[in-house]
Design a protein around this motif. Structure first.
Motif, mmCIF file in Angstrom:
data_model
loop_
_atom_site.group_PDB
_atom_site.id
_atom_site.type_symbol
_atom_site.label_atom_id
_atom_site.label_comp_id
_atom_site.label_asym_id
_atom_site.label_seq_id
_atom_site.Cartn_x
_atom_site.Cartn_y
_atom_site.Cartn_z
ATOM 1 N N ALA A 215 5.662 36.408 56.811
ATOM 2 C CA ALA A 215 6.371 36.698 55.579
ATOM 3 C C ALA A 215 5.372 37.714 54.689
ATOM 4 C CB ALA A 215 6.509 35.415 55.122
ATOM 5 N N MET A 216 4.082 37.364 54.997
ATOM 6 C CA MET A 216 3.131 37.985 54.043
ATOM 7 C C MET A 216 3.182 39.527 54.539
ATOM 8 S SD MET A 216 1.398 37.812 51.405
ATOM 9 C CE MET A 216 1.507 35.850 51.335
ATOM 10 N N LEU A 217 3.511 39.756 55.713
ATOM 11 C CA LEU A 217 3.452 41.219 56.021
ATOM 12 C C LEU A 217 4.485 41.846 55.600
ATOM 13 C CD1 LEU A 217 2.408 41.264 60.067
ATOM 14 C CD2 LEU A 217 1.320 42.227 58.362
ATOM 15 N N ASP A 218 5.571 41.362 55.102
ATOM 16 C CA ASP A 218 6.683 41.774 54.482
ATOM 17 C C ASP A 218 6.391 42.272 53.128
ATOM 18 O OD1 ASP A 218 8.439 41.672 56.695
ATOM 19 O OD2 ASP A 218 9.455 39.656 55.976
ATOM 20 N N THR A 219 5.394 42.038 52.518
ATOM 21 C CA THR A 219 5.083 42.402 51.485
ATOM 22 C C THR A 219 4.080 43.642 51.318
ATOM 23 O OG1 THR A 219 2.929 41.173 51.203
ATOM 24 C CG2 THR A 219 5.021 40.011 50.739
ATOM 25 N N VAL A 220 3.887 44.318 52.540
ATOM 26 C CA VAL A 220 2.823 45.364 52.783
ATOM 27 C C VAL A 220 3.488 46.463 52.470
ATOM 28 C CG1 VAL A 220 1.595 46.603 54.473
ATOM 29 C CG2 VAL A 220 1.262 44.243 54.192
ATOM 30 N N PHE A 221 2.996 47.533 51.745
ATOM 31 C CA PHE A 221 3.672 48.482 51.430
ATOM 32 C C PHE A 221 3.702 49.539 52.576
ATOM 33 C CE2 PHE A 221 2.882 53.164 50.338
ATOM 34 C CZ PHE A 221 4.097 53.684 49.726
ATOM 35 N N ASP A 222 2.826 49.867 53.396
ATOM 36 C CA ASP A 222 2.676 50.585 54.437
ATOM 37 C C ASP A 222 2.692 50.016 55.755
ATOM 38 O OD1 ASP A 222 0.257 49.549 53.967
ATOM 39 O OD2 ASP A 222 -0.849 51.586 53.924
ATOM 40 N N MET B 210 3.625 48.848 59.512
ATOM 41 C CA MET B 210 3.647 49.660 60.777
ATOM 42 C C MET B 210 4.139 48.732 61.963
ATOM 43 S SD MET B 210 2.644 52.935 60.076
ATOM 44 C CE MET B 210 2.268 53.706 61.510
ATOM 45 N N PRO B 211 4.596 49.190 63.110
ATOM 46 C CA PRO B 211 5.004 48.275 64.127
ATOM 47 C C PRO B 211 3.929 47.203 64.554
ATOM 48 C CG PRO B 211 5.975 50.290 64.477
ATOM 49 C CD PRO B 211 5.051 50.502 63.320
ATOM 50 N N THR B 212 2.748 47.950 64.496
ATOM 51 C CA THR B 212 1.597 46.995 65.266
ATOM 52 C C THR B 212 0.771 46.453 64.009
ATOM 53 O OG1 THR B 212 0.169 48.726 65.388
ATOM 54 C CG2 THR B 212 1.845 48.125 67.176
ATOM 55 N N SER B 213 1.409 46.316 62.671
ATOM 56 C CA SER B 213 0.761 45.577 61.646
ATOM 57 C C SER B 213 0.364 44.300 61.806
ATOM 58 C CB SER B 213 1.441 45.880 60.309
ATOM 59 O OG SER B 213 1.523 47.250 60.011
ATOM 60 N N ARG B 214 -0.949 43.748 61.589
ATOM 61 C CA ARG B 214 -1.131 42.321 61.364
ATOM 62 C C ARG B 214 -2.274 42.175 60.139
ATOM 63 N NH1 ARG B 214 -0.174 39.499 66.251
ATOM 64 N NH2 ARG B 214 -0.924 37.624 64.934
ATOM 65 N N LEU B 215 -2.418 40.735 60.064
ATOM 66 C CA LEU B 215 -3.336 40.543 58.903
ATOM 67 C C LEU B 215 -4.424 40.186 59.599
ATOM 68 C CD1 LEU B 215 -1.032 38.554 56.405
ATOM 69 C CD2 LEU B 215 -1.677 40.836 56.556
ATOM 70 N N SER B 216 -5.559 40.862 59.189
ATOM 71 C CA SER B 216 -6.712 40.809 60.080
ATOM 72 C C SER B 216 -7.543 39.407 59.910
ATOM 73 C CB SER B 216 -7.955 41.869 59.817
ATOM 74 O OG SER B 216 -8.187 41.688 58.502
ATOM 75 N N CYS B 217 -6.995 38.743 58.988
ATOM 76 C CA CYS B 217 -7.786 37.295 58.646
ATOM 77 C C CYS B 217 -7.451 36.250 59.733
ATOM 78 C CB CYS B 217 -7.542 36.791 57.413
ATOM 79 S SG CYS B 217 -5.625 36.353 56.950
ATOM 80 N N GLN B 218 -6.119 36.904 60.527
ATOM 81 C CA GLN B 218 -5.590 35.932 61.516
ATOM 82 C C GLN B 218 -5.858 36.488 62.894
ATOM 83 O OE1 GLN B 218 -3.516 33.227 60.299
ATOM 84 N NE2 GLN B 218 -4.657 33.970 58.572
ATOM 85 N N LEU B 219 -6.542 37.425 62.855
ATOM 86 C CA LEU B 219 -6.975 38.046 64.235
ATOM 87 C C LEU B 219 -8.553 37.401 64.555
ATOM 88 C CD1 LEU B 219 -5.786 41.538 63.874
ATOM 89 C CD2 LEU B 219 -4.755 39.975 65.058
ATOM 90 N N ARG B 220 -8.833 36.606 65.551
ATOM 91 C CA ARG B 220 -9.999 35.910 65.730
ATOM 92 C C ARG B 220 -10.472 36.554 66.996
ATOM 93 N NH1 ARG B 220 -10.799 32.674 61.939
ATOM 94 N NH2 ARG B 220 -9.300 31.940 60.554
ATOM 95 N N LEU B 221 -11.910 36.680 66.885
ATOM 96 C CA LEU B 221 -12.470 37.139 68.289
ATOM 97 C C LEU B 221 -12.382 36.098 69.112
ATOM 98 C CD1 LEU B 221 -15.838 38.915 67.027
ATOM 99 C CD2 LEU B 221 -13.597 40.008 67.173
ATOM 100 N N SER B 222 -12.385 36.742 70.402
ATOM 101 C CA SER B 222 -12.462 35.742 71.601
ATOM 102 C C SER B 222 -12.825 36.545 72.752
ATOM 103 C CB SER B 222 -11.118 35.084 71.700
ATOM 104 O OG SER B 222 -10.260 35.984 72.271
ATOM 105 N N ASP B 223 -13.193 36.058 73.817
ATOM 106 C CA ASP B 223 -13.625 36.655 75.082
ATOM 107 C C ASP B 223 -12.342 37.708 75.784
ATOM 108 O OD1 ASP B 223 -16.038 35.956 74.939
ATOM 109 O OD2 ASP B 223 -15.915 33.943 76.077
ATOM 110 N N ALA B 224 -11.120 36.879 75.310
ATOM 111 C CA ALA B 224 -9.941 37.685 75.845
ATOM 112 C C ALA B 224 -9.574 38.923 75.084
ATOM 113 C CB ALA B 224 -9.002 36.583 75.984
ATOM 114 N N LEU B 225 -10.068 38.604 73.759
ATOM 115 C CA LEU B 225 -9.734 39.907 73.144
ATOM 116 C C LEU B 225 -10.766 40.972 72.670
ATOM 117 C CD1 LEU B 225 -7.487 38.353 70.488
ATOM 118 C CD2 LEU B 225 -6.563 39.667 72.263
#
Ligand code: FES
Length: 100
Positions: A68-75, A77-92
Motif C-alpha cells: 500500500a505504501m509502495l503505491d504512493t511512490v512516484f517512480d 518499478m517492478p522490483t521496487s521495495r521499501l528498504s526499511c523492510q529489507l533485513r540483512l541475513s545470511d541468506a540475503l
C-alpha cells in the motif's frame, strides 16, 4: 557478517551489518541520501529502493502494508521495495539494490 550493496548515482556502497539490520538503517548510517522519515513504520515510503532483478525473487514478499505504501511512490518499478523492510541475513548476503 552479511552485507548489502546499494548503488547510488555515481558509485556503489557496501553496507555491512548484523542479521536483522534494515537496509534503510545501514544506508542512513553510511551517509547515503536515504531519508527513512518514519524510521521503518511503513508510513513514509522515503526509503524506496529498486532491487536488482537477480535478487528480487529471493526476498520475502512485501506485506499488504508495504504494498500500500509502495503505491504512493512516484517512480515505482517492478522490483521496487521499501528498504526499511529489507533485513540483512545470511541468506540475503550480497543483496543489491539501487537508489531511485
Ligand atoms: S522508513 Fe518510512 S516506510 Fe520505510
Amino acid at each position: 557478517m552479511p552485507h548489502a550493496v546499494i548503488e547510488g548515482p555515481a558509485s556503489e556502497t557496501m553496507l555491512k551489518g548484523q542479521p536483522g539490520d534494515s537496509v534503510m538503517q545501514l544506508a542512513r548510517a553510511a551517509g547515503l541520501p536515504m531519508f527513512g522519515e518514519c524510521n521503518g513504520s511503513l508510513a513514509c515510503a522515503t526509503c524506496h529502493v529498486i532491487v536488482d532483478e537477480a535478487w528480487a525473487g529471493k526476498l520475502p514478499p512485501a506485506t499488504d502494508d508495504e504494498d500500500a505504501m509502495l503505491d504512493t511512490v512516484f517512480d515505482l518499478m517492478p522490483t521496487s521495495r521499501l528498504s526499511c523492510q529489507l533485513r540483512l541475513s545470511d541468506a540475503l548476503d550480497g543483496l543489491r539494490v539501487r537508489l531511485p
